[in-house]
Scaffold this motif. Structure first.
Motif, PDB file in Angstrom:
ATOM      1  N   LEU A   1    -107.501  52.156  68.394  1.00  0.00           N
ATOM      2  CA  LEU A   1    -106.613  52.405  68.129  1.00  0.00           C
ATOM      3  C   LEU A   1    -106.243  53.840  68.594  1.00  0.00           C
ATOM      4  O   LEU A   1    -107.288  53.743  67.114  1.00  0.00           O
ATOM      5  CB  LEU A   1    -105.726  51.844  67.496  1.00  0.00           C
ATOM      6  CG  LEU A   1    -105.098  50.044  68.071  1.00  0.00           C
ATOM      7  CD1 LEU A   1    -104.328  49.232  67.001  1.00  0.00           C
ATOM      8  CD2 LEU A   1    -104.761  50.108  69.144  1.00  0.00           C
ATOM      9  N   GLU A   2    -105.225  54.372  68.085  1.00  0.00           N
ATOM     10  CA  GLU A   2    -105.087  56.293  67.785  1.00  0.00           C
ATOM     11  C   GLU A   2    -104.252  56.035  66.285  1.00  0.00           C
ATOM     12  O   GLU A   2    -104.884  56.733  65.918  1.00  0.00           O
ATOM     13  CB  GLU A   2    -104.893  56.683  69.062  1.00  0.00           C
ATOM     14  CG  GLU A   2    -105.419  57.153  70.298  1.00  0.00           C
ATOM     15  CD  GLU A   2    -104.374  57.364  71.101  1.00  0.00           C
ATOM     16  OE1 GLU A   2    -103.581  58.278  70.362  1.00  0.00           O
ATOM     17  OE2 GLU A   2    -105.093  57.833  72.402  1.00  0.00           O
ATOM     18  N   LYS A   3    -103.684  55.255  66.684  1.00  0.00           N
ATOM     19  CA  LYS A   3    -102.955  55.055  65.013  1.00  0.00           C
ATOM     20  C   LYS A   3    -102.725  53.748  64.753  1.00  0.00           C
ATOM     21  O   LYS A   3    -102.578  52.351  65.590  1.00  0.00           O
ATOM     22  CB  LYS A   3    -101.488  55.956  65.107  1.00  0.00           C
ATOM     23  CG  LYS A   3    -100.756  55.161  66.192  1.00  0.00           C
ATOM     24  CD  LYS A   3     -99.296  55.631  65.926  1.00  0.00           C
ATOM     25  CE  LYS A   3     -98.065  55.729  64.923  1.00  0.00           C
ATOM     26  NZ  LYS A   3     -97.556  55.730  65.010  1.00  0.00           N
ATOM     27  N   GLY A   4    -101.706  53.467  62.908  1.00  0.00           N
ATOM     28  CA  GLY A   4    -102.124  52.516  62.398  1.00  0.00           C
ATOM     29  C   GLY A   4    -100.688  52.562  61.922  1.00  0.00           C
ATOM     30  O   GLY A   4     -99.962  53.381  61.530  1.00  0.00           O
TER      31      GLY A   4
ATOM     32  N   VAL B   1    -107.813  50.221  62.530  1.00  0.00           N
ATOM     33  CA  VAL B   1    -107.714  51.420  63.737  1.00  0.00           C
ATOM     34  C   VAL B   1    -109.025  51.238  64.083  1.00  0.00           C
ATOM     35  O   VAL B   1    -108.947  51.283  65.400  1.00  0.00           O
ATOM     36  CB  VAL B   1    -107.201  52.671  62.752  1.00  0.00           C
ATOM     37  CG1 VAL B   1    -106.306  53.007  64.147  1.00  0.00           C
ATOM     38  CG2 VAL B   1    -105.436  52.166  62.020  1.00  0.00           C
ATOM     39  N   LYS B   2    -110.010  52.089  63.338  1.00  0.00           N
ATOM     40  CA  LYS B   2    -111.116  52.080  63.600  1.00  0.00           C
ATOM     41  C   LYS B   2    -112.077  50.830  64.745  1.00  0.00           C
ATOM     42  O   LYS B   2    -112.490  51.589  65.759  1.00  0.00           O
ATOM     43  CB  LYS B   2    -112.533  52.774  63.221  1.00  0.00           C
ATOM     44  CG  LYS B   2    -113.923  52.937  63.471  1.00  0.00           C
ATOM     45  CD  LYS B   2    -114.467  52.897  62.228  1.00  0.00           C
ATOM     46  CE  LYS B   2    -116.117  54.200  62.797  1.00  0.00           C
ATOM     47  NZ  LYS B   2    -116.521  54.193  61.597  1.00  0.00           N
TER      48      LYS B   2
END
Length: 393
Positions: A77-80, A72-73
């Motif tokens: 992205l904001e979420k996975g 995610v990092k």
């Protein structure tokens, strides 16, 4: 030449010219599937999309919690998602990247992506463990209109069509045979055939056409492999045995193709590549290096009192500097392959390294074990039995 032919044969859309997508076009939505600890995200099948401004990563899935957090990092992205099916349902990607190198997961992931409505799939090689699974995926792609490409990244190199043309025009005289060797490191033999030999057989198929038959032997410490040698192979391959492989294929162009791999026979991948041997020279292709292709001019047979030098073949021609400054990133970093897949979706054509092409590669790999099972007999390809030959020793 029409635009479709130009794009599909020259690779211009993916490598030699700017992307074919205008800045104001909507970005292609990409979902990424990996599995940390079980093949991870392949060789950059997650980050490749960050180098393509015409795409947007909308979701990532990883069943490993720590790996998911890192993904995610890394992908900004904001979420996975721990469950890739949930990611597919909620983010609705147009393109799905299936990254794990452990191929026992490929079939289930591919079928889920197809059923979720993915228009294109880019998947790590090798394809799948059995021809039956390959048949099912291809049938599903045809039913739903999904385009699938595999990450044999050297197959997308823009020098290949030029080399094929040069051979046709007589660069090495009369072509006689194809010779391929794996990395021949600790994985030498059957594992090398599967994991690295798939690159080589895919290139042989490109130059030689469809394989017609296979004759092969598989050995363990110099003796023929038996049922007692068969164990579960690494990387989700399934039943596997043998640290030495010798195979001969009859190809559609009438020439024989050979693949050999002996455990720990090589020196830092010295033999890892494909050679096309002719009466007046040798074409040599080294996997994942640049320049990809070299020519050794002159007859390969007998002593020669004149020194000969390997001459690179680039996208500009024989012995000329490579004009594409970032070609290694574009080929090795999958950018060309990703752009070709998106173009294939838009143009309703097969990608340059399609699932059907990779089923042929799998046919050749499986044919090695089927021939060995039959004590080295010549077996016709495609195979009638679509399962694992080593389970029937």
């Amino acid at each position: 030449m029409n635009r479709r032919s130009f794009l599909s044969t020259s690779l211009a859309s993916s490598l030699a010219i700017s992307p074919i997508f205008a800045a104001n076009d909507p970005k292609t939505r990409v979902g990424v599937i990996g599995h940390t600890g079980r093949g991870n995200f392949g060789h950059g099948l997650d980050t490749m999309w960050l180098d393509m401004p015409e795409t947007q990563i909308v979701g990532v899935a990883d069943a490993d919690a720590k790996g998911l957090g890192a993904a995610v990092k890394k992908l900004k992205l904001e979420k996975g998602y721990a469950d890739y099916r949930q990611m597919l349902a909620e983010t609705k990607p147009e393109i799905v990247a299936i990254g794990p190198r452990h191929i026992d997961q490929h079939h289930e992931m591919a079928m889920a992506a197809i059923e979720a409505g993915a228009r294109g799939i880019y998947m790590e090689k090798p394809f799948v463990p059995t021809l039956a699974q390959a048949d099912e995926i291809i049938a599903a792609c045809e039913k739903h209109g999904t385009k699938m490409a595999l990450a044999h990244r050297n197959r997308y190199h823009p020098a290949l069509p030029l080399v094929k043309k040069m051979i046709t025009e007589g660069l090495i005289g009369r072509s006689l045979e194809y010779r391929a060797r794996g990395k021949e490191d600790a994985r030498g033999g059957s594992l090398d055939l599967w994991v690295l030999g798939s690159h080589l057989l895919n290139l042989v198929h490109y130059f030689a056409g469809e394989p017609k038959s296979c004759s092969a032997t598989v050995l363990q410490e110099g003796r023929l492999v038996t049922k007692e040698d068969v164990k579960e192979g690494s990387e989700g391959i399934g039943p596997l045995a043998g640290n030495e492989v010798h195979a001969r294929f009859e190809m559609a162009d009438g020439l024989p193709a050979f693949f050999d791999s002996v455990q720990n026979a090589g020196s830092k991948t010295a033999g890892f590549g494909v050679q096309i041997i002719g009466t007046e020279g040798i074409i040599d292709m080294r996997i994942d290096v640049e320049p990809l292709v070299h020519l050794l001019p002159g007859s390969p047979f007998g002593p020669n009192d004149k020194p000969r030098t390997w001459i690179p073949i680039t996208t500009a021609g024989l012995g000329k500097p490579e004009p594409i400054s970032d070609i290694r990133k574009r080929v090795g970093g999958h950018v060309g392959a990703g752009r070709d897949l998106i173009a294939a979706v838009k143009e309703n054509r097969e990608p340059l390294c399609s699932a059907k092409d990779c089923r042929v590669t799998l046919e050749m790999i499986t044919g090695v074990f089927e021939s060995h099972r039959l004590q080295g007999q010549r077996v016709a390809l495609p195979l009638k039995d679509r399962g694992q030959p080593l389970t029937r020793l």
